[in-house]
Design a protein around this motif. Structure first.
Motif, PDB file in Angstrom:
ATOM      1  N   LEU A  44       0.828  -1.213   0.000  1.00  0.00           N
ATOM      2  CA  LEU A  44       0.000   0.000   0.000  1.00  0.00           C
ATOM      3  C   LEU A  44       0.859   1.258   0.000  1.00  0.00           C
ATOM      4  CD1 LEU A  44      -2.898  -1.015   2.385  1.00  0.00           C
ATOM      5  CD2 LEU A  44      -2.990  -0.692  -0.086  1.00  0.00           C
ATOM      6  N   LYS A  45       1.995   1.212   0.715  1.00  0.00           N
ATOM      7  CA  LYS A  45       2.903   2.360   0.752  1.00  0.00           C
ATOM      8  C   LYS A  45       3.480   2.628  -0.638  1.00  0.00           C
ATOM      9  CE  LYS A  45       7.150   4.035   2.776  1.00  0.00           C
ATOM     10  NZ  LYS A  45       8.498   3.577   2.697  1.00  0.00           N
ATOM     11  N   VAL A  47       2.151   1.749  -3.539  1.00  0.00           N
ATOM     12  CA  VAL A  47       1.059   2.248  -4.389  1.00  0.00           C
ATOM     13  C   VAL A  47       0.822   3.724  -4.113  1.00  0.00           C
ATOM     14  CG1 VAL A  47      -1.431   2.117  -4.780  1.00  0.00           C
ATOM     15  CG2 VAL A  47      -0.076   0.035  -4.728  1.00  0.00           C
ATOM     16  N   TYR A  48       0.836   4.098  -2.851  1.00  0.00           N
ATOM     17  CA  TYR A  48       0.640   5.504  -2.490  1.00  0.00           C
ATOM     18  C   TYR A  48       1.736   6.378  -3.098  1.00  0.00           C
ATOM     19  CZ  TYR A  48       0.467   9.725   0.337  1.00  0.00           C
ATOM     20  OH  TYR A  48       0.416  11.024   0.733  1.00  0.00           O
ATOM     21  N   GLU A  49       2.995   5.935  -2.993  1.00  0.00           N
ATOM     22  CA  GLU A  49       4.112   6.744  -3.498  1.00  0.00           C
ATOM     23  C   GLU A  49       4.063   6.921  -5.015  1.00  0.00           C
ATOM     24  OE1 GLU A  49       7.671   4.856  -2.185  1.00  0.00           O
ATOM     25  OE2 GLU A  49       7.492   5.642  -0.147  1.00  0.00           O
ATOM     26  N   LEU A  52      -0.326   7.904  -6.187  1.00  0.00           N
ATOM     27  CA  LEU A  52      -0.951   9.123  -5.685  1.00  0.00           C
ATOM     28  C   LEU A  52       0.014  10.300  -5.592  1.00  0.00           C
ATOM     29  CD1 LEU A  52      -3.181   7.465  -2.960  1.00  0.00           C
ATOM     30  CD2 LEU A  52      -3.823   8.162  -5.257  1.00  0.00           C
ATOM     31  N   VAL A  53       1.222  10.065  -5.116  1.00  0.00           N
ATOM     32  CA  VAL A  53       2.198  11.143  -4.980  1.00  0.00           C
ATOM     33  C   VAL A  53       2.901  11.403  -6.314  1.00  0.00           C
ATOM     34  CG1 VAL A  53       4.272  11.857  -3.708  1.00  0.00           C
ATOM     35  CG2 VAL A  53       2.511  10.574  -2.544  1.00  0.00           C
TER      36      VAL A  53
END
Length: 64
Positions: A44-45, A47-49, A52-53
């Protein structure tokens, strides 16, 4: 168009689709045994990086 020709075209198109779909199905079955539910937090980390970021991937060259 001639009915025989139309039937030939339809059957060949269905056969081409079935062949292509079968190849994709075989590829999907290869990864069936892999467990993707481990390390949920890390996944999940990442995917977030990246999603989304919008962190730039290391193998992309810089512009210019």
């Amino acid at each position: 168009m001639n009915p025989t020709m139309m039937l030939t075209l339809l059957v060949s198109a269905w056969a081409a689709f079935a062949w292509s779909a079968n190849r994709r199905w075989q590829l999907l079955k290869v990864g069936r045994g892999e467990n993707r539910l481990d390390h949920v937090g890390k996944r999940l980390k990442v995917v977030y990086e990246y999603a989304l970021v919008q962190k730039k991937m290391s193998y992309y060259r810089s512009p210019g």
